[in-house]
Design a protein around this motif. Structure first.
Motif, PDB file in Angstrom:
ATOM      1  N   GLU A 143      62.884 105.657  98.799  1.00 33.75           N
ATOM      2  CA  GLU A 143      61.954 105.314  99.391  1.00 33.75           C
ATOM      3  C   GLU A 143      60.930 105.961 100.144  1.00 33.75           C
ATOM      4  O   GLU A 143      59.741 105.652 100.807  1.00 33.75           O
ATOM      5  N   ALA A 144      60.353 107.216  99.382  1.00 40.30           N
ATOM      6  CA  ALA A 144      59.311 107.722  99.237  1.00 40.30           C
ATOM      7  C   ALA A 144      58.115 106.899  98.355  1.00 40.30           C
ATOM      8  O   ALA A 144      57.186 107.219  98.674  1.00 40.30           O
ATOM      9  N   PHE A 145      58.662 106.629  97.323  1.00 41.64           N
ATOM     10  CA  PHE A 145      57.588 105.674  96.272  1.00 41.64           C
ATOM     11  C   PHE A 145      57.335 104.505  97.217  1.00 41.64           C
ATOM     12  O   PHE A 145      55.832 104.430  97.068  1.00 41.64           O
ATOM     13  N   HIS A 146      58.219 104.164  97.662  1.00 47.67           N
ATOM     14  CA  HIS A 146      57.684 102.436  98.784  1.00 47.67           C
ATOM     15  C   HIS A 146      57.066 103.264  99.767  1.00 47.67           C
ATOM     16  O   HIS A 146      55.425 102.230  99.709  1.00 47.67           O
ATOM     17  N   SER A 166      48.801 102.328  82.246  1.00 44.45           N
ATOM     18  CA  SER A 166      48.700 100.558  82.604  1.00 44.45           C
ATOM     19  C   SER A 166      49.118 101.232  84.746  1.00 44.45           C
ATOM     20  O   SER A 166      49.270 102.375  84.581  1.00 44.45           O
ATOM     21  N   CYS A 167      49.428 100.637  85.048  1.00 43.75           N
ATOM     22  CA  CYS A 167      49.617  99.971  85.992  1.00 43.75           C
ATOM     23  C   CYS A 167      51.263 100.415  86.644  1.00 43.75           C
ATOM     24  O   CYS A 167      51.007 101.268  87.724  1.00 43.75           O
ATOM     25  N   VAL A 168      51.469  99.480  85.322  1.00 48.29           N
ATOM     26  CA  VAL A 168      53.005  99.971  85.812  1.00 48.29           C
ATOM     27  C   VAL A 168      53.315 101.624  85.076  1.00 48.29           C
ATOM     28  O   VAL A 168      54.861 102.104  85.470  1.00 48.29           O
ATOM     29  N   ASN A 169      52.378 101.928  84.281  1.00 52.16           N
ATOM     30  CA  ASN A 169      52.960 103.472  83.817  1.00 52.16           C
ATOM     31  C   ASN A 169      52.418 104.512  85.101  1.00 52.16           C
ATOM     32  O   ASN A 169      53.147 105.848  85.249  1.00 52.16           O
ATOM     33  N   ALA A 170      51.551 104.040  85.300  1.00 53.31           N
ATOM     34  CA  ALA A 170      51.096 104.817  87.483  1.00 53.31           C
ATOM     35  C   ALA A 170      51.683 104.755  87.969  1.00 53.31           C
ATOM     36  O   ALA A 170      52.099 105.579  89.011  1.00 53.31           O
ATOM     37  N   ARG A 171      52.605 103.236  88.175  1.00 58.85           N
ATOM     38  CA  ARG A 171      53.540 104.129  88.790  1.00 58.85           C
ATOM     39  C   ARG A 171      55.207 104.386  88.704  1.00 58.85           C
ATOM     40  O   ARG A 171      55.661 104.921  89.433  1.00 58.85           O
ATOM     41  N   LEU A 172      55.221 105.087  87.407  1.00 60.97           N
ATOM     42  CA  LEU A 172      56.432 105.314  86.778  1.00 60.97           C
ATOM     43  C   LEU A 172      55.912 106.669  86.621  1.00 60.97           C
ATOM     44  O   LEU A 172      56.965 107.391  87.769  1.00 60.97           O
ATOM     45  N   VAL A 173      54.789 107.162  86.865  1.00 62.07           N
ATOM     46  CA  VAL A 173      54.762 108.851  87.252  1.00 62.07           C
ATOM     47  C   VAL A 173      55.384 108.701  88.725  1.00 62.07           C
ATOM     48  O   VAL A 173      55.272 109.676  89.102  1.00 62.07           O
ATOM     49  N   ALA A 174      54.435 107.616  89.064  1.00 61.07           N
ATOM     50  CA  ALA A 174      54.500 108.390  90.378  1.00 61.07           C
ATOM     51  C   ALA A 174      55.611 108.134  91.045  1.00 61.07           C
ATOM     52  O   ALA A 174      56.268 108.683  92.380  1.00 61.07           O
ATOM     53  N   GLN A 230      65.085 128.945  93.315  1.00 60.05           N
ATOM     54  CA  GLN A 230      63.723 129.223  94.425  1.00 60.05           C
ATOM     55  C   GLN A 230      63.089 127.768  93.803  1.00 60.05           C
ATOM     56  O   GLN A 230      62.829 127.190  92.664  1.00 60.05           O
ATOM     57  N   TRP A 231      62.414 127.059  94.380  1.00 66.95           N
ATOM     58  CA  TRP A 231      61.949 126.163  94.779  1.00 66.95           C
ATOM     59  C   TRP A 231      60.841 126.271  94.390  1.00 66.95           C
ATOM     60  O   TRP A 231      59.915 126.775  95.090  1.00 66.95           O
ATOM     61  N   ASP A 232      59.770 125.814  93.694  1.00 60.14           N
ATOM     62  CA  ASP A 232      58.625 125.886  92.940  1.00 60.14           C
ATOM     63  C   ASP A 232      57.661 124.330  92.355  1.00 60.14           C
ATOM     64  O   ASP A 232      57.686 124.154  92.467  1.00 60.14           O
ATOM     65  N   SER A 233      57.300 124.145  93.457  1.00 55.49           N
ATOM     66  CA  SER A 233      56.522 123.113  93.404  1.00 55.49           C
ATOM     67  C   SER A 233      55.555 122.487  92.868  1.00 55.49           C
ATOM     68  O   SER A 233      55.251 121.874  92.518  1.00 55.49           O
ATOM     69  N   ARG A 234      55.371 124.080  91.895  1.00 54.37           N
ATOM     70  CA  ARG A 234      54.170 123.649  90.695  1.00 54.37           C
ATOM     71  C   ARG A 234      55.018 123.197  89.986  1.00 54.37           C
ATOM     72  O   ARG A 234      54.158 122.163  88.559  1.00 54.37           O
ATOM     73  N   VAL A 235      56.398 122.950  89.476  1.00 59.82           N
ATOM     74  CA  VAL A 235      57.181 122.025  88.628  1.00 59.82           C
ATOM     75  C   VAL A 235      56.929 120.815  88.773  1.00 59.82           C
ATOM     76  O   VAL A 235      58.174 119.897  89.556  1.00 59.82           O
ATOM     77  N   VAL A 236      56.286 120.465  88.087  1.00 59.05           N
ATOM     78  CA  VAL A 236      55.829 118.623  88.106  1.00 59.05           C
ATOM     79  C   VAL A 236      55.868 117.841  86.718  1.00 59.05           C
ATOM     80  O   VAL A 236      55.724 118.443  85.861  1.00 59.05           O
ATOM     81  N   PRO A 237      56.482 116.943  87.060  1.00 60.58           N
ATOM     82  CA  PRO A 237      56.370 116.019  85.676  1.00 60.58           C
ATOM     83  C   PRO A 237      55.676 116.621  84.511  1.00 60.58           C
ATOM     84  O   PRO A 237      55.997 116.368  83.087  1.00 60.58           O
ATOM     85  N   VAL A 238      54.421 116.244  85.226  1.00 60.09           N
ATOM     86  CA  VAL A 238      52.935 116.561  84.022  1.00 60.09           C
ATOM     87  C   VAL A 238      53.512 118.461  83.569  1.00 60.09           C
ATOM     88  O   VAL A 238      52.429 118.737  82.031  1.00 60.09           O
ATOM     89  N   SER A 239      54.050 119.010  83.787  1.00 55.55           N
ATOM     90  CA  SER A 239      53.495 120.195  83.975  1.00 55.55           C
ATOM     91  C   SER A 239      54.964 120.802  83.254  1.00 55.55           C
ATOM     92  O   SER A 239      55.301 121.788  82.904  1.00 55.55           O
ATOM     93  N   GLU A 240      55.958 119.846  83.412  1.00 50.67           N
ATOM     94  CA  GLU A 240      57.720 120.941  82.030  1.00 50.67           C
ATOM     95  C   GLU A 240      57.392 120.334  81.199  1.00 50.67           C
ATOM     96  O   GLU A 240      57.564 119.298  80.887  1.00 50.67           O
ATOM     97  N   PHE A 241      57.938 120.727  80.831  1.00 52.70           N
ATOM     98  CA  PHE A 241      58.587 120.921  79.270  1.00 52.70           C
ATOM     99  C   PHE A 241      60.081 121.760  78.753  1.00 52.70           C
ATOM    100  O   PHE A 241      60.064 122.913  80.032  1.00 52.70           O
TER     101      PHE A 241
END
Length: 248
Positions: A143-146, A166-174, A230-241
């Motif tokens: 719902e949030a994605f839409h 790509s556009c598809v990848n951008a949406r997958l990232v989102a 604890q929730w840390d908003s800095r942990v997002v897909p691009v920074s998760e290893f």
């Protein structure tokens, strides 16, 4: 995956494997092979549960997220397992209803949140694995994605296309970013909802409390606790290893 992304990937001939099937639900059960001895199976169960957060948190509290542990009784574990068995097929379409017998668990989580985290959000998980496959989380993320695409589609695409994707990848990232944000819980009710419609949670509880499901009715029980982190908003897909250590 939401229908818009699925259709777009289908048109590009990108095959996706379903994850909500028996084949993909044997992750933990495969640890206990019928070809190994009872002694070896016991060692594997020990190994699995010794990796839980409750086994290592007090050794490195200063190096990880602030956490609180909430007890989970065997009866509550059985209720969660039974709820999954009864309602897993409808949970993706209907809002989960918390069984009355889990209200004490909701209250214990609420007290821990108030005492330790205040108004901060939390990430709830078992001491083994998390409910990141929760259908409630997936539904909220969709719902949030839409909403995000409806409000800011051009920005979502442009920001990612600058990086050559790509556009598809951008949406997958989102969508991945929305999945992370949808995992935040603010109280006991939200936390328990996530636990109730997660196969990962149900499977780990079966593994801990229903050893006959894994071929050994005499195996010992492994109590599992809930962990509020604890929730840390800095942990997002691009920074998760993620790293794995094997044999030292």
């Amino acid at each position: 995956m939401n229908k818009v992304l699925a259709e777009e990937l289908k048109q590009r001939n990108i095959a996706l494997k379903p994850t909500n099937t028996l084949e993909h639900r044997l992750t933990v059960k495969q640890l206990v092979s019928t070809e190994t001895s009872a002694e070896e199976d016991a060692k594997r169960r020990d190994y699995f549960f010794q990796a839980g957060v409750d086994e290592w948190y007090n050794l490195i509290p200063q190096h990880t997220f602030r956490s609180a542990f909430v007890s989970l009784t065997p009866l509550e574990a059985q209720i969660i397992i039974q709820h999954w068995r009864e309602f897993s097929d409808t949970a993706d379409k209907e809002e989960v209803q918390i069984p009355i017998k889990l209200e004490p668990l909701v209250n214990r989580i609420d007290r821990a949140v108030a005492e330790i985290f205040g108004n901060e959000g939390i990430f709830v998980k078992l001491s083994t694995r998390s409910p990141k496959d929760s259908k409630t989380i997936f539904r909220n993320a969709t719902e949030a994605f839409h909403r995000r695409l409806d409000e800011n589609m051009e920005h979502v695409i442009q920001n990612n296309e600058v990086a050559g994707t790509s556009c598809v990848n951008a949406r997958l990232v989102a969508f991945s970013e929305e999945m992370v944000k949808a995992s935040i819980a603010h109280n006991g009710r939200e936390a328990v909802l996530y636990l109730l419609d997660s196969w990962r949670v149900a499977e780990d509880l079966m593994y801990a409390y229903e050893s006959e499901e894994f071929g050994d009715a005499e195996a010992k029980v492994y109590p599992i606790s809930l962990v509020l982190r604890q929730w840390d908003s800095r942990v997002v897909p691009v920074s998760e290893f993620r790293g794995f250590v094997w044999n030292g």
